[in-house]
Design a protein around this motif. Structure first.
Motif, short mmCIF file in Angstrom:
data_model
loop_
_atom_site.label_atom_id
_atom_site.label_comp_id
_atom_site.label_asym_id
_atom_site.label_seq_id
_atom_site.Cartn_x
_atom_site.Cartn_y
_atom_site.Cartn_z
N ASP A 333 2.60 -6.97 2.39
CA ASP A 333 2.04 -5.76 1.77
C ASP A 333 1.65 -5.98 0.31
N ILE A 334 2.21 -7.01 -0.30
CA ILE A 334 1.83 -7.30 -1.69
C ILE A 334 0.45 -7.98 -1.74
N HIS A 335 0.18 -8.83 -0.74
CA HIS A 335 -1.18 -9.39 -0.65
C HIS A 335 -2.20 -8.26 -0.49
N PHE A 337 -1.85 -5.16 -1.27
CA PHE A 337 -1.92 -4.37 -2.51
C PHE A 337 -2.85 -5.03 -3.52
N TYR A 338 -2.73 -6.34 -3.65
CA TYR A 338 -3.54 -7.01 -4.66
C TYR A 338 -5.04 -6.84 -4.36
N LEU A 339 -5.41 -7.08 -3.13
CA LEU A 339 -6.83 -6.95 -2.78
C LEU A 339 -7.30 -5.50 -2.92
N ARG A 340 -6.46 -4.58 -2.49
CA ARG A 340 -6.86 -3.17 -2.57
C ARG A 340 -6.93 -2.70 -4.02
N SER A 341 -6.08 -3.27 -4.86
CA SER A 341 -6.10 -2.86 -6.26
C SER A 341 -7.41 -3.29 -6.93
N ARG A 342 -8.20 -4.10 -6.23
CA ARG A 342 -9.53 -4.48 -6.73
C ARG A 342 -10.61 -3.72 -5.98
N GLY A 343 -10.22 -2.61 -5.38
CA GLY A 343 -11.22 -1.73 -4.79
C GLY A 343 -11.56 -2.02 -3.34
N ILE A 344 -11.01 -3.09 -2.77
CA ILE A 344 -11.36 -3.46 -1.40
C ILE A 344 -10.62 -2.54 -0.43
N PRO A 345 -11.34 -1.84 0.44
CA PRO A 345 -10.68 -0.91 1.37
C PRO A 345 -9.69 -1.64 2.27
N GLU A 346 -8.70 -0.89 2.73
CA GLU A 346 -7.59 -1.50 3.46
C GLU A 346 -8.04 -2.36 4.64
N GLU A 348 -10.83 -3.87 5.25
CA GLU A 348 -11.48 -5.10 4.85
C GLU A 348 -10.47 -6.07 4.24
N LEU A 352 -9.79 -9.84 5.47
CA LEU A 352 -9.85 -11.00 4.58
C LEU A 352 -8.56 -11.83 4.67
N VAL B 79 -4.77 3.26 -2.96
CA VAL B 79 -4.80 2.18 -3.95
C VAL B 79 -6.23 1.74 -4.25
N ASP B 80 -7.01 1.51 -3.20
CA ASP B 80 -8.36 0.99 -3.41
C ASP B 80 -9.29 2.05 -4.01
N ALA B 83 -9.01 2.02 -7.76
CA ALA B 83 -9.81 0.96 -8.37
C ALA B 83 -11.28 1.36 -8.40
N ARG B 84 -11.73 1.95 -7.31
CA ARG B 84 -13.15 2.33 -7.27
C ARG B 84 -13.45 3.48 -8.22
N VAL B 95 -1.05 -12.01 -7.88
CA VAL B 95 -0.57 -12.38 -6.56
C VAL B 95 -1.43 -13.50 -5.96
N PHE B 105 -13.45 -13.08 -2.29
CA PHE B 105 -12.66 -11.97 -2.80
C PHE B 105 -13.44 -11.21 -3.87
N SER B 112 -17.33 -3.41 -3.18
CA SER B 112 -16.61 -2.15 -2.97
C SER B 112 -16.69 -1.25 -4.20
N VAL B 113 -16.47 -1.83 -5.36
CA VAL B 113 -16.41 -1.02 -6.57
C VAL B 113 -17.80 -0.50 -6.96
N LEU B 165 -15.68 -5.98 -12.75
CA LEU B 165 -15.49 -4.65 -12.15
C LEU B 165 -15.79 -3.51 -13.12
#
Ligand SMILES: Nc1ncnc2c1ncn2[C@@H]1O[C@H](COP(=O)(O)OP(=O)(O)OP(=O)(O)O)[C@@H](O)[C@H]1O
Ligand SMILES: [Mg+2]
Lengths: 386, 253
Positions: A333-335, A337-346, A348, A352, B79-80, B83-84, B95, B105, B112-113, B165
């Protein structure tokens, strides 16, 4: 002729035919040498016998047909032969009743011969489409000394299939084998791959199991000369109610041999069950063995079951390297979280990460189109659960 | 003009199934666009918790308070979505995500953003330029996300993401730690570029005044025991550096 550790041989203290290793299974070509399994036997305890469609207790007649297309580069011979052909069954004995059943009942076999020193960029492709019914099969791939070739076997369609693939990799030869199990969702396959790896020869097997109701594959390797190298890679993805079982055995029966086993799986959906058994034997009196095996499983939903059992048996003090690792768990879940924290929807982000998880196995396939094909199939299975 | 408000924020760290501990005990902070707020405070006081809680990290749970971006409730967003919406967190410990290439990535995240896929050629030019500015070797694009990166390399890549971003507000959690002197300068320039380009608000969590010579704070806050204990101008940083946090830390805490 060298004797593999997994074949019975006379023991010095007079007990007669006893196995050298606990991992040994009494191999035989004759189905009558194996009792009908009840499911409690070590080699059957993970397999749902009732889903074998009668293979373990066969009484019927083999009525299955396939549509098979073989495409081989010039110089390679492909023959259809009868039971009497001496090249059949020479890379290893059947180690369970179903494989012995297949050997006892098959009528025709295919022998592919890659002559000495033939080096081909063009792969041999064997596209097999099951048209239903039950069929017993034998395939021999004989790669003669110094030849180098890739064989891609693609299994699709429906039916119940059992049999052996016997592989000989001659001295200094190189074989890349890719086997895709893309069966329809009702198909059953039980097969054993036996490889004999020659002096300074190299054998790479990439097994991709995505389809079928039940697939049970047993890749086994032994060596016929020093300096042999065997790499077994696997990718499996069991969806709803699918059973994917891979049971590898590497028998380091000779000195200075190398092996790598790396299988990665994913499971998603109710009743998905995967089994990985990784046996490695480092034989008595050998030295300089280099062996490592790894299995990883990703449980994408809660209602799945993983069995992962590495076994390493060492009968010598002179080992260069031997290790194993096995781990199963959920998506980190931390992986995510990291990707989602950059805007990538869950969704996707999951895609990835799972692509990334399988990437090192898929990259073992040399052909880019085939790599893309496998990734696409994986993504389609993923999408089925989103 | 953007307003980022944290009001009365309380949060627990989730330690196990049935164990949790309150870390944030009522945090109030408003950051307007273009402003830089430095947050300094002793180890374990909850600075990273604040950053993670705002970003929606799964190991933290907010129990009270709100976070608003131009009046929009950030805590109700996924969460996402956060960011957006324009909230960015540069993590203290970025991470590693094995097997996912940095370039894939970054392309996914930019797509996405920004809401649309950038043209491939244009994007690779943009990426190359941004990497060059941060003195990141082009070969990193093919590597797994943070996979095997050194501490400093990870920090540079956090700022690379920041620059690509273009968020409205950036929380930078100890981005300066682990950087060598040259990297500190390069990274600081990256932060300043992102701020100038976008009038971004910055929350800069740090232990050292050194970075504050490059990234000039408008406000400095002392973070202690889960809340902001004191606020002041840039001069407060100097005071903290010479006097430490003794007077903010409860005796026996
Ligand atoms: N899983 C956990 N179990 C117990 N305590 C935890 C856990 N995770 C965090 N904490 C505690 O939460 C507190 C706040 O941690 P946090 O990382 O927010 O501190 P910080 O202010 O960022 O410190 P630093 O300056 O060292 O980075 C610490 O005391 C830490 O030990
Ligand atoms: Mg911290």
């Amino acid at each position: 002729m060298t004797t593999a550790n997994t074949e019975p041989k006379a023991h010095s203290h007079g007990l007669g035919q006893i196995p050298v290793s606990k991992l040994d299974t009494h191999g035989s070509h004759d189905v009558n040498d194996f009792p009908i399994p009840n499911g409690r036997e070590e080699e059957w305890r993970f397999t749902p016998l009732r889903r074998l469609k009668g293979l373990h207790d066969w009484k019927g007649t083999a009525d299955g047909t396939d549509e098979t297309v073989v495409d081989a580069p010039e110089g390679v011979t492909v023959e259809t032969v009868g039971r009497e052909d001496e090249r059949l069954g020479t890379a290893g004995l059947p180690v369970d009743r179903v494989i012995a059943q297949a050997y006892s009942a098959f009528e025709q076999a295919t022998v592919v011969t890659v002559p000495r020193s033939l080096v081909s960029d063009k792969p041999i492709t064997i596209d097999r489409k099951g048209l239903g019914g039950t069929a017993f099969e034998q395939l021999v791939i004989d790669v003669q000394p110094l030849a180098e070739v890739t064989v891609i076997i693609t299994n699709t369609g429906s039916g119940v299939r059992a049999g052996s693939l016997d592989v000989h990799v001659g001295e200094g030869a190189k074989l890349n084998l890719v086997s895709l199990q893309e069966w329809d969702s009702d198909a059953v396959e039980v097969s054993q791959h036996n490889a004999r790896v020659g002096k300074d020869a190299s054998f790479k097997s990439v097994i991709i199991t995505l389809g079928g109701d039940l697939v049970r594959l047993s890749p086994r390797v032994s060596y016929t000369g020093r300096g042999g190298n065997a790499e077994l890679y696997g990718l499996y993805f069991a969806g709803d109610d699918q059973h994917h079982e891979h049971r590898s055995l590497i028998d380091h029966n000779l000195s200075n041999t190398r092996s790598r086993v790396d299988y990665k799986g994913a499971l998603s959906g109710a009743g998905a069950h995967t089994v990985w058994i990784g046996d490695v034997i480092i034989g008595e009196g050998t030295e300089g063995t280099d062996s490592y095996e790894n299995n990883r499983n990703l449980q994408l939903t809660d209602d799945t079951r993983v069995d992962s059992v590495p076994n390493l048996e060492i009968f010598t003090g002179e080992v260069q390297g031997a290790g194993h690792a096995s781990a199963s768990g959920r998506l980190d879940d931390i992986h995510l979280f990291y990707l989602r924290s950059r805007g990538i929807p869950e969704e996707e982000a999951r895609r990835l990460i799972i692509r990334g998880y399988f990437l090192d196995i898929v990259n073992r396939i040399d052909d880019q189109d085939l790599r893309d094909h496998v990734m696409e199939k994986v993504e389609r299975k993923l999408a089925a659960h989103e | 003009m953007t307003k980022f408000e944290i009001r009365g924020l309380r949060a627990d760290v989730l330690i196990s199934e049935d164990e949790r501990q309150e870390i944030l005990k009522g945090v109030d902070l408003t950051i307007n666009s273009g402003e830089t707020h430095a947050i300094m405070g002793p180890n374990g006081s909850g600075k990273s918790t604040l950053a993670y809680a705002v970003a929606g990290h799964p190991r933290y749970e907010i129990t009270d308070g709100e976070v608003l971006l131009d009046g929009e409730n950030v805590l109700e967003m996924e969460v996402d979505e956060r960011a957006r919406a324009g909230v960015f967190l540069a993590m203290q410990y970025p991470v590693e995500v094995p097997g996912v290439s940095m370039s894939n990535f970054l392309r996914s995240s930019v797509t996405s953003v920004r809401g649309e896929a950038p043209k491939l050629r244009q994007f690779s030019k943009e990426l190359q330029g941004a990497m060059k500015n941060l003195a990141i070797d082009p070969s990193f694009a093919a590597r797994g996300v943070n996979e095997g990166f050194s501490g400093g390399e990870k920090k540079r890549h956090e700022i690379l993401q920041l620059e690509l971003l273009k968020p409205k507000v950036a929380i930078l959690d100890e981005t300066d730690s682990g950087l060598d002197v040259d990297a500190l300068k390069v990274v600081s320039e990256g932060i300043n570029r992102a701020q100038n380009e976008n009038d971004m608000g910055v929350m800069l969590i740090t232990h050292y005044t050194r970075i504050l010579e490059y990234v000039k704070p408008d406000h400095v806050h002392v973070f202690a025991d889960g809340r902001i204990a004191e606020s002041g101008g840039p001069e407060l940083a100097q005071v903290l550096e010479s006097e430490g946090y003794e007077r903010f830390v409860k005796v026996g805490a």
